[in-house]
Scaffold this motif. Structure first.
Motif, short mmCIF file in Angstrom:
data_model
loop_
_atom_site.label_atom_id
_atom_site.label_comp_id
_atom_site.label_asym_id
_atom_site.label_seq_id
_atom_site.Cartn_x
_atom_site.Cartn_y
_atom_site.Cartn_z
N GLY A 210 28.74 39.76 -133.11
CA GLY A 210 28.76 38.23 -133.02
C GLY A 210 27.97 37.67 -131.85
O GLY A 210 27.76 36.72 -131.77
N THR A 211 27.70 38.49 -131.06
CA THR A 211 27.01 38.37 -129.75
C THR A 211 25.49 37.74 -129.98
O THR A 211 25.12 38.41 -130.87
CB THR A 211 26.97 39.57 -128.71
N THR A 212 25.32 36.66 -129.44
CA THR A 212 23.93 36.15 -129.80
C THR A 212 23.07 36.03 -128.29
O THR A 212 22.05 35.93 -128.38
CB THR A 212 24.19 34.75 -130.39
N GLU A 213 23.59 36.44 -127.30
CA GLU A 213 22.98 36.10 -126.07
C GLU A 213 23.06 37.78 -125.26
O GLU A 213 23.96 38.32 -124.92
CB GLU A 213 23.62 35.15 -125.16
N PHE A 214 21.54 38.17 -125.33
CA PHE A 214 21.71 39.43 -124.84
C PHE A 214 20.65 39.55 -123.50
O PHE A 214 20.15 40.51 -123.22
CB PHE A 214 20.74 40.24 -126.01
N GLN A 215 20.56 38.34 -123.00
CA GLN A 215 19.51 38.42 -121.70
C GLN A 215 19.91 39.35 -120.46
O GLN A 215 19.33 39.94 -119.79
CB GLN A 215 19.31 36.91 -121.42
N SER A 216 21.35 39.18 -120.19
CA SER A 216 21.94 40.00 -119.13
C SER A 216 21.86 41.49 -119.52
O SER A 216 21.43 42.33 -118.62
CB SER A 216 23.35 39.46 -119.10
N ILE A 217 22.10 42.00 -120.33
CA ILE A 217 22.13 43.29 -121.20
C ILE A 217 20.58 43.82 -120.97
O ILE A 217 20.27 45.03 -120.50
CB ILE A 217 22.60 43.63 -122.42
N ASP A 238 20.35 41.84 -134.01
CA ASP A 238 20.50 42.23 -132.96
C ASP A 238 19.70 42.88 -132.17
O ASP A 238 19.36 42.50 -131.10
CB ASP A 238 22.17 43.07 -132.77
N VAL A 239 19.03 43.97 -132.88
CA VAL A 239 17.87 44.73 -132.15
C VAL A 239 16.68 43.79 -132.07
O VAL A 239 16.12 43.71 -131.15
CB VAL A 239 17.64 45.81 -133.25
N GLY A 240 16.37 42.82 -133.03
CA GLY A 240 15.54 41.98 -132.77
C GLY A 240 15.60 41.12 -131.70
O GLY A 240 14.62 40.56 -130.97
N SER A 241 16.66 40.53 -131.44
CA SER A 241 17.09 39.66 -130.25
C SER A 241 16.83 40.49 -129.01
O SER A 241 16.38 39.83 -128.08
CB SER A 241 18.43 39.21 -130.64
N ILE A 242 17.28 41.64 -129.01
CA ILE A 242 17.25 42.55 -127.83
C ILE A 242 15.92 42.74 -127.49
O ILE A 242 15.15 42.88 -126.16
CB ILE A 242 18.24 43.86 -127.87
#
Length: 400
Positions: A210-217, A238-242
């Protein structure tokens, strides 16, 4: 969400039923269930899963149904949204078993919902086909559970091995995976497989579904400068966002998604950053190596869903085919008798002849035996670059 499917006993098939009332009166309905994420970031899997199951049920019914114990059965498909979590998995299982009286589940996606479902199916004598990647769901303690697609124990060694061959300078990898049952069970298997190839896992990160913010990771991964990123059990969205975040940060190494399935979703989400991604659970079902059945199924899925099928989604078709063969071999619709017969037969899957095995790994033969297909995203599409058939299947086919 429940969506009852009366596949094969409506429309054109209804005419056939009225024209042959004597035969129709002998037909009985056999309910089968499907538990999948029909909403959320993993919905692409659920929609394709549903489509493939529909096509299999329609095929079985249009070809005369399933014959056992002197009766003919037509299948009726019930689909439920497990939202890819344990709570909904348990809820949908209770509905299927206790309200609908379903005795055969032809697909469940996600280790957490599979575990929740299995807690009920084993106790109540229900046969469960599933795509769960956890080793813990198989073994002698779970005689009614069968896995309908390749899992890390079948995929990772040939998949990572192929990538290492293509990139001999690959020395380090950063891992990221969801913090759930699937991710937790897959991570140590992946780490051990990388180590066997002399590749160092320099970091591991987990995130909540459910995480939508991946900038820090993404920033942490980019700063560690790995040769490759292994996205673990992360779903396509999720992969696409990262990937987008990593691209912004300038990282452009080797991108690896062992359960990678949806090239279209990845490309839509990440654009050019998705190019070159290696996928371990996708498939090129329109390529030369695809079977006629797979090409037909894939064409229909693209027309209806706008997305090609993959190894996860097509597996519901194979589960229905296995169920038909198992019931007819057992000459019974008793789930326990069918479960006893399944490991002894060879059946016609979308890949061609298939079977169940894996006793050496899991303690009992509950793992489908089908080829491992390795694909890579090229110009936005999954293109098959390698294929490995399991040795156990080769031996079974020699003696069958």
């Amino acid at each position: 969400m429940s969506m009852k499917k009366l596949i094969g006993i409506t429309g054109g098939a209804l005419i056939a039923l009225f024209s042959a009332q004597t035969a129709a009166s002998a037909d009985e309905i056999l309910k089968v269930g499907l538990s999948a994420p029909m909403s959320g970031s993993a919905a692409a899997w659920g929609l394709g899963f549903e489509y493939a199951a529909e096509q299999a049920v329609e095929k079985v019914n249009s070809e005369g149904g399933i014959k056992a114990g002197g009766k003919t059965y037509k299948l009726e498909l019930h689909v439920y949204d497990n939202k890819y979590n344990a709570a909904e998995g348990a809820k949908t299982a209770q509905t299927m078993l206790n309200r609908e009286g379903i005795k055969f589940i032809v697909g469940s996606i996600g280790t957490a919902p599979v575990r929740a479902t299995q807690a009920l199916t084993e106790r109540q004598g229900v046969l469960l086909f599933n795509t769960g990647w956890g080793k813990s769901i198989k073994g002698p303690d779970f005689p009614l559970t069968f896995t309908q697609m390749n899992t890390p124990f079948e995929i990772l060694a040939p998949f990572f091995g192929y990538i290492k061959e293509q990139h001999p300078d690959l020395k380090t990898v950063a891992m990221i995976t969801p913090n759930d049952a699937t991710g937790q069970e897959m991570e140590p298997v992946a780490i051990d497989t990388w180590k066997s190839l002399d590749v160092e896992v320099i970091s591991t990160d987990r995130y909540e579904r459910g995480t939508t913010e991946f900038q820090s990771i993404a920033t942490k991964i980019a700063n560690s400068k790995p040769y490759a990123v292994d996205f673990g059990a992360s779903p396509p969205a999720d992969v696409g966002s990262i990937l987008k975040e990593l691209d912004v940060l300038g990282w452009n190494g080797i991108k690896i998604v062992a359960p990678g399935t949806s090239a279209g979703t990845l490309s839509n989400m990440a654009g050019a950053a998705a190019e070159g991604v290696y996928l371990g659970a996708s498939a090129d079902f329109q390529g030369d190596s695809a079977s006629e059945a797979q090409r037909k199924l894939n064409e229909g899925a693209v027309a209806k869903l706008g997305e090609s099928l993959n190894n996860i989604t097509i597996s519901s078709y194979d589960a229905v085919m296995a169920l038909k063969a198992g019931i007819e071999a057992a000459d019974s619709i008793d789930p326990k008798k069918v479960a006893e017969v399944l490991p002894t037969i060879v059946f016609e899957s979308s890949y061609g002849p298939a079977a169940f095995g894996g006793k050496d790994v899991y303690g009992s033969p509950q793992q489908i035996l089908i080829p491992v297909m390795i694909t890579q995203i090229k110009d936005g599409a999954a293109v098959e670059v390698g294929r490995v058939a399991p040795d156990e299947l080769k031996e079974r086919l020699k003696t069958n």
